[in-house]
Scaffold this motif. Structure first.
Motif, PDB file in Angstrom:
ATOM      1  N   ARG A  67      35.143  34.273  74.850  1.00 24.90           N
ATOM      2  CA  ARG A  67      34.897  34.376  76.285  1.00 24.90           C
ATOM      3  C   ARG A  67      33.544  35.049  76.479  1.00 24.90           C
ATOM      4  NH1 ARG A  67      39.930  35.230  79.775  1.00 24.90           N
ATOM      5  NH2 ARG A  67      39.838  33.015  79.289  1.00 24.90           N
ATOM      6  N   ASP A 123      30.965  38.362  71.449  1.00 24.41           N
ATOM      7  CA  ASP A 123      32.058  38.408  70.480  1.00 24.41           C
ATOM      8  C   ASP A 123      32.005  37.256  69.476  1.00 24.41           C
ATOM      9  OD1 ASP A 123      33.079  40.702  71.705  1.00 24.41           O
ATOM     10  OD2 ASP A 123      34.202  39.516  73.162  1.00 24.41           O
ATOM     11  N   ARG A 164      44.363  34.820  67.647  1.00 23.45           N
ATOM     12  CA  ARG A 164      43.310  34.782  68.677  1.00 23.45           C
ATOM     13  C   ARG A 164      41.948  35.139  68.107  1.00 23.45           C
ATOM     14  NH1 ARG A 164      39.542  34.789  71.773  1.00 23.45           N
ATOM     15  NH2 ARG A 164      39.459  35.678  73.842  1.00 23.45           N
ATOM     16  N   CYS A 174      45.485  34.811  81.112  1.00 25.90           N
ATOM     17  CA  CYS A 174      44.018  34.668  81.102  1.00 25.90           C
ATOM     18  C   CYS A 174      43.494  33.834  79.933  1.00 25.90           C
ATOM     19  CB  CYS A 174      43.351  36.043  81.056  1.00 25.90           C
ATOM     20  SG  CYS A 174      43.695  37.074  82.487  1.00 25.90           S
ATOM     21  N   HIS A 175      44.358  33.539  78.957  1.00 23.86           N
ATOM     22  CA  HIS A 175      43.895  32.798  77.773  1.00 23.86           C
ATOM     23  C   HIS A 175      44.797  31.597  77.452  1.00 23.86           C
ATOM     24  CE1 HIS A 175      40.928  35.855  76.671  1.00 23.86           C
ATOM     25  NE2 HIS A 175      41.843  36.792  76.757  1.00 23.86           N
ATOM     26  N   TYR A 215      32.431  34.128  83.387  1.00 21.67           N
ATOM     27  CA  TYR A 215      32.059  33.642  82.039  1.00 21.67           C
ATOM     28  C   TYR A 215      31.900  32.127  82.079  1.00 21.67           C
ATOM     29  CZ  TYR A 215      33.966  38.221  80.892  1.00 21.67           C
ATOM     30  OH  TYR A 215      34.223  39.566  80.852  1.00 21.67           O
ATOM     31  N   CYS A 251      49.061  37.772  77.489  1.00 27.30           N
ATOM     32  CA  CYS A 251      47.673  37.330  77.308  1.00 27.30           C
ATOM     33  C   CYS A 251      47.437  35.956  77.923  1.00 27.30           C
ATOM     34  CB  CYS A 251      47.319  37.259  75.829  1.00 27.30           C
ATOM     35  SG  CYS A 251      47.998  38.571  74.810  1.00 27.30           S
ATOM     36  N   ALA A 300      43.241  43.493  74.849  1.00 30.34           N
ATOM     37  CA  ALA A 300      43.227  42.795  76.115  1.00 30.34           C
ATOM     38  C   ALA A 300      41.836  42.441  76.608  1.00 30.34           C
ATOM     39  CB  ALA A 300      43.971  43.597  77.153  1.00 30.34           C
TER      40      ALA A 300
END
Ligand code: HEC
Length: 206
Positions: free
Chosen positions: A107, A111, A195, A161-162, A181, A158, A20
């Motif tokens: 985001r 990453d 993802r 937010c995505h 972000y 998810c 998450a």
């Protein structure tokens, strides 16, 4: 007693959830530094990688859900932004492994994939496009360290937010995310989409 199959099935289904909002630490190995070995006990490392993903899931998803119930997506996004990183950092210490996630659409800029993570991402995306389910895998790096990779798949939860802006992802929620972000690129997903990846690195075996 649960069968190994049940445990593995649960482990796999938890992968997506466990992601998450956990953060990650960088590692800069290149593909050229990788090596394969016939003596490596890959099954053991796969098991450990799954255990770490499940452990991370328990800590993160429990708190993410609580934050969403308490104050909606806005509150949970702020939670992800401030609390998730130290939590996963402490888990990396607890498991004596570097826990990282990577994606083609990130985001958190931390990453962004390293070269060898990019290779795995490319292979997983090719498999997903061909209608195959990407599988967890283990590799030994030239440094002797062991790398575990597993796919992170999107679920309905998810998408808050995505997901797709103005559809599954509300504009007012996305405004909060963009404040946190400004470079965000991690939207537009549907449930079932690939993802990104887990990238867990274990120290070289003795
Ligand atoms: C409440 C909002 C929220 C929800 C719900 C959510 N995420 Fe995230 N996600 C975030 C935030 C915020 C970050 C950035 C975290 C950070 O700064 O480390 C993030 C980061 C990520 C990353 C790391 C890669 C990157 O883009 O930085 C992955 C992978 C990810 N999310 C997958 C998921 C999956 C899978 C789910 C559903 C199980 C999910 N997220 C649900 C907010 C959310």
């Amino acid at each position: 007693m649960k069968s190994l199959f049940t445990i593995l099935a649960v482990a796999l289904s938890l992968f997506a959830m466990s992601t998450a909002c956990s953060p990650s630490k960088g590692s800069e190995k290149t593909a050229a530094e990788e090596a394969t070995t016939t003596t490596l006990d890959t099954a053991q490392y796969k098991k450990q990688g799954m255990e770490i993903a499940m452990g991370t899931f328990k800590v993160l998803s429990g708190q993410l859900k609580a934050a969403m119930q308490e104050g909606g997506v806005k509150n949970a996004a702020q939670y992800c932004n401030t609390v998730a990183y130290p939590l996963v950092d402490s888990l990396s210490g607890q498991y004596n492994a570097q826990i990282r996630r990577a994606s083609n659409k990130v985001r958190n800029p931390k990453d962004a994939p390293t070269p060898r993570e990019q290779e795995i991402l490319d292979a997983y995306h090719a498999q997903a496009e061909a209608g195959e389910q990407p599988k967890p895998q283990v590799r030994q790096l030239a440094s002797g360290e062991i790398a575990f990779y597993a796919p992170i798949m999107m679920q309905d939860l998810c998408l808050k937010c995505h997901g797709k802006l103005g559809e599954t992802l509300k504009a007012e929620d996305y405004a909060v995310i963009q404040e946190l972000y400004p470079e965000d690129n991690a939207i537009g997903y549907e449930a079932g989409d690939l993802r990104g990846i887990w990238s867990i690195t274990f120290p070289a075996p003795n």
